[in-house]
Design a protein around this motif. Structure first.
Motif, PDB file in Angstrom:
ATOM      1  N   THR A 112     -15.088  12.336  14.503  1.00 59.96           N
ATOM      2  CA  THR A 112     -15.089  12.230  13.049  1.00 59.96           C
ATOM      3  C   THR A 112     -14.213  13.314  12.441  1.00 59.96           C
ATOM      4  N   GLN A 113     -13.669  12.996  11.277  1.00 58.84           N
ATOM      5  CA  GLN A 113     -12.714  13.870  10.602  1.00 58.84           C
ATOM      6  C   GLN A 113     -13.101  14.010   9.141  1.00 58.84           C
ATOM      7  N   SER A 114     -12.809  15.170   8.558  1.00 54.30           N
ATOM      8  CA  SER A 114     -13.097  15.406   7.148  1.00 54.30           C
ATOM      9  C   SER A 114     -11.815  15.617   6.355  1.00 54.30           C
ATOM     10  N   PHE A 115     -11.795  15.029   5.147  1.00 52.22           N
ATOM     11  CA  PHE A 115     -10.713  15.275   4.195  1.00 52.22           C
ATOM     12  C   PHE A 115     -11.290  15.787   2.878  1.00 52.22           C
ATOM     13  N   HIS A 116     -12.366  16.548   2.996  1.00 53.49           N
ATOM     14  CA  HIS A 116     -12.980  17.214   1.851  1.00 53.49           C
ATOM     15  C   HIS A 116     -12.001  18.238   1.277  1.00 53.49           C
ATOM     16  N   GLU A 117     -12.243  18.668   0.056  1.00 53.02           N
ATOM     17  CA  GLU A 117     -11.305  19.576  -0.609  1.00 53.02           C
ATOM     18  C   GLU A 117     -11.151  20.908   0.118  1.00 53.02           C
ATOM     19  N   THR A 118     -12.100  21.259   0.978  1.00 55.50           N
ATOM     20  CA  THR A 118     -12.020  22.528   1.698  1.00 55.50           C
ATOM     21  C   THR A 118     -11.187  22.437   2.973  1.00 55.50           C
ATOM     22  N   LYS A 119     -10.691  21.263   3.324  1.00 57.64           N
ATOM     23  CA  LYS A 119     -10.008  21.076   4.594  1.00 57.64           C
ATOM     24  C   LYS A 119      -8.487  21.201   4.448  1.00 57.64           C
ATOM     25  N   ASN A 120      -7.811  21.289   5.579  1.00 54.06           N
ATOM     26  CA  ASN A 120      -6.348  21.462   5.578  1.00 54.06           C
ATOM     27  C   ASN A 120      -5.649  20.340   4.843  1.00 54.06           C
ATOM     28  N   PHE A 121      -6.154  19.116   5.028  1.00 52.20           N
ATOM     29  CA  PHE A 121      -5.595  17.927   4.383  1.00 52.20           C
ATOM     30  C   PHE A 121      -6.732  17.269   3.623  1.00 52.20           C
ATOM     31  N   CYS A 160      -8.271  14.642   0.223  1.00 54.01           N
ATOM     32  CA  CYS A 160      -8.148  13.720  -0.920  1.00 54.01           C
ATOM     33  C   CYS A 160      -9.351  13.936  -1.839  1.00 54.01           C
ATOM     34  N   GLY A 161      -9.878  15.152  -1.820  1.00 55.33           N
ATOM     35  CA  GLY A 161     -11.048  15.496  -2.625  1.00 55.33           C
ATOM     36  C   GLY A 161     -12.308  15.275  -1.828  1.00 55.33           C
ATOM     37  N   GLU A 162     -12.636  14.023  -1.587  1.00 52.56           N
ATOM     38  CA  GLU A 162     -13.716  13.609  -0.706  1.00 52.56           C
ATOM     39  C   GLU A 162     -13.173  12.519   0.199  1.00 52.56           C
ATOM     40  N   GLY A 163     -13.399  12.633   1.484  1.00 53.02           N
ATOM     41  CA  GLY A 163     -12.923  11.597   2.397  1.00 53.02           C
ATOM     42  C   GLY A 163     -13.160  11.995   3.834  1.00 53.02           C
ATOM     43  N   GLY A 164     -12.979  11.045   4.722  1.00 53.98           N
ATOM     44  CA  GLY A 164     -13.148  11.307   6.142  1.00 53.98           C
ATOM     45  C   GLY A 164     -12.525  10.191   6.954  1.00 53.98           C
ATOM     46  N   ALA A 165     -12.757  10.234   8.246  1.00 57.00           N
ATOM     47  CA  ALA A 165     -12.252   9.182   9.131  1.00 57.00           C
ATOM     48  C   ALA A 165     -13.088   9.147  10.398  1.00 57.00           C
TER      49      ALA A 165
END
Length: 369
Positions: A161-170, A172-177
């Motif tokens: 699992t991957q996070s695209f929360h605002e605290t991550k390197n990449f 979209c505000g809130e997101g994951g994969a």
């Protein structure tokens, strides 16, 4: 902004639009994995993993106590009993030497967390998992594009699992994969992600209508969010180079001070290529850490601690957690301090942070320990 405008001018701003598909393809090609599915968060990707593994009440899942609550919640929601494992004192990752002793006939998953984007000891973890035929789900929220022995994090376990929360390197505000490395899970993952329907197969022309076929929920992010994310993923090399320069600035400038002050800086094993997600320090004591946080705050600098031991939380105690169960977690959680770390930091800001640390009154702070 151009991609967002392009999306808004089109006819499809909900899930699985043009930019969602672009993100899927970019990540699949870059990581060389069979399938990537964007989700609304890393939490939801973890929930999908629990559904895919068929987690049932009474099943056990081995999870580090030193992680974000989403890692455990996803499995507890399905009725699982979390078995908390301690961390290594060097990398703060799951201690693989403790793993085999925690496996029982009820163990249904092992969930390593690549803390700070530094790879767990995946050879050992995967070897044990294969011996006992237990699926591995990598929580790679911190580690996109990090590597262990030359192989990308998130490509070892059956699922990741991957996070695209605002605290991550990449972000979209809130997101994951959800990263799917075992192709046997792909069709079922599409069903779960599409509210338990075979809608994805319908749009590929594989069925003439779609209907409810299994458990599921709505895990698709808007294509507007995917447009934001895709622009960042296109610039991944530039972003990672910038973050690497920030990390190494801290390491270079603080090294001598840390050694003289009994402070430990991050440890990166030689066979790990980190993702440059954060920079932290391990201070001599809790009192020392709190005093340094207060000092930096007085200078207008935000420094923060990180995870509290899950086994000692209110919920963790309901599952039998007690003091002493994970001694390394309990110790280091009290002493860890994260420094400001974001893509647009410049040398002036970095110098100010470092100078404020080194001029913090080390002698008086040392008395706190």
């Amino acid at each position: 902004m151009a991609y967002i405008q392009q999306t808004m001018q089109g006819s499809h701003i909900s899930g699985d639009g043009e930019f969602t598909q672009k993100c899927h393809k970019l990540l699949q090609d870059a990581l060389v994995i069979p399938k990537v599915l964007l989700t609304t968060s890393c939490t939801h990707a973890l929930e999908m993993a629990a559904l895919l593994l068929g987690i049932q009440p009474g099943d056990e899942v081995i999870i580090p106590s030193f992680t974000f609550v989403s890692t455990v919640n996803a499995f507890v929601l399905r009725g699982a009993h979390p078995v908390f494992i301690d961390i290594r004192p060097d990398t703060l990752n799951l201690d693989e030497s403790l793993l085999e002793a925690l496996i029982t006939e009820r163990t249904r998953a092992i969930v390593p967390v690549h803390y700070a984007g530094v790879g767990c000891e995946m050879d050992t973890i995967m070897g044990i998992a294969q011996e006992y035929n237990i699926p591995v789900v990598e929580d790679n929220a911190h580690g996109l594009f990090g590597k262990y022995k030359g192989k990308y994090l998130g490509t070892f376990g059956a699922l990741a699992t991957q996070s695209f929360h605002e605290t991550k390197n990449f972000t979209c505000g809130e997101g994951g994969a959800l990263m799917i490395n075992d192709p046997d899970y792909i069709q079922q993952a599409e069903i779960i992600r599409e509210k338990g329907t075979n809608r994805s197969r319908f749009f590929r022309g594989q069925v003439d209508k779609y209907t409810w076929v299994d458990l599921g929920s709505s895990y698709l992010p808007s294509d507007i969010l995917a447009a934001i994310l895709y622009a960042q993923l296109e610039k991944r090399d530039m972003i990672q180079e910038k973050r690497a320069s920030i990390w190494h600035y801290y390491e270079r400038k603080l090294q001598d001070w840390a050694q003289a002050s009994g402070v430990r800086l991050p440890y990166i094993p030689a066979d790990c290529q980190q993702a440059y997600h954060m920079f932290y320090m391990i201070l001599p004591s809790l009192a020392y850490r709190q005093a340094l946080i207060a000092h930096l705050k007085s200078q207008g600098i935000l420094s923060v601690f990180h995870y509290l031991p899950l086994h000692l939380s209110k919920m963790g105690r309901q599952f039998g957690g007690q003091e002493g169960d994970c001694p390394v977690t309990e110790d280091l959680s009290d002493r860890l301090l994260r420094l400001p770390f974001y893509n647009t930091m410049d040398d002036t800001q970095l110098e100010f942070v470092v100078d404020s640390i080194m001029n913090s009154g080390i002698e008086s702070l040392a008395d706190c320990s």
